[in-house]
Design a protein around this motif. Sequence first.
Motif, PDB file in Angstrom:
ATOM      1  N   VAL A  34      26.462  61.284  -1.431  1.00 16.72           N
ATOM      2  CA  VAL A  34      27.380  60.150  -1.269  1.00 16.72           C
ATOM      3  C   VAL A  34      27.208  58.979  -2.403  1.00 16.72           C
ATOM      4  N   ALA A  35      26.068  58.855  -2.963  1.00 17.31           N
ATOM      5  CA  ALA A  35      25.834  57.877  -4.179  1.00 17.31           C
ATOM      6  C   ALA A  35      26.767  58.541  -5.308  1.00 17.31           C
ATOM      7  N   LEU A  36      26.772  59.788  -5.463  1.00 19.01           N
ATOM      8  CA  LEU A  36      27.369  60.437  -6.652  1.00 19.01           C
ATOM      9  C   LEU A  36      29.122  60.485  -6.506  1.00 19.01           C
ATOM     10  N   ILE A  37      29.555  60.368  -5.136  1.00 16.98           N
ATOM     11  CA  ILE A  37      30.888  60.064  -4.920  1.00 16.98           C
ATOM     12  C   ILE A  37      31.052  58.683  -5.046  1.00 16.98           C
ATOM     13  N   PHE A  38      30.387  57.764  -4.632  1.00 17.68           N
ATOM     14  CA  PHE A  38      30.708  56.304  -4.921  1.00 17.68           C
ATOM     15  C   PHE A  38      30.650  56.055  -6.326  1.00 17.68           C
ATOM     16  N   ILE A  39      29.843  56.722  -7.116  1.00 17.26           N
ATOM     17  CA  ILE A  39      30.058  56.433  -8.611  1.00 17.26           C
ATOM     18  C   ILE A  39      31.098  57.051  -9.289  1.00 17.26           C
TER      19      ILE A  39
END
Length: 104
Positions: A5-10
């Motif tokens: 999810v963090a990679l998607i936000f980035i």
Amino acid sequence: MNVVVALIFIALGIMIKYGKMYYLIAGYNTLPPEEQKKYDIDGIATIFRNGMFFMALMLLIGFGVSQYLDNPKIQVYGLFVAIAIGLPYILIMSNSKKFKKGKK
């Protein structure tokens, strides 16, 4: 899961700000072109990037601390902190009159 999810936000933050994918911003993409010209979209995109990066950072910190302390509940706390701070920040700042051209 939080790392994904963090990679998607980035990725979203980068796509909106640097990829100029402004159609990902709800509301702006439905405005007629003459109305879109009344907004500082670059400033709004910066707000979205900063908010997305902050939420990703909170998720990654929650993941790291949960791994270090061997307590998976901390990941959930990181998720709640990211949403509770990041989402209102994006909504309030992007809807402020600061980004409306000609209005101070």
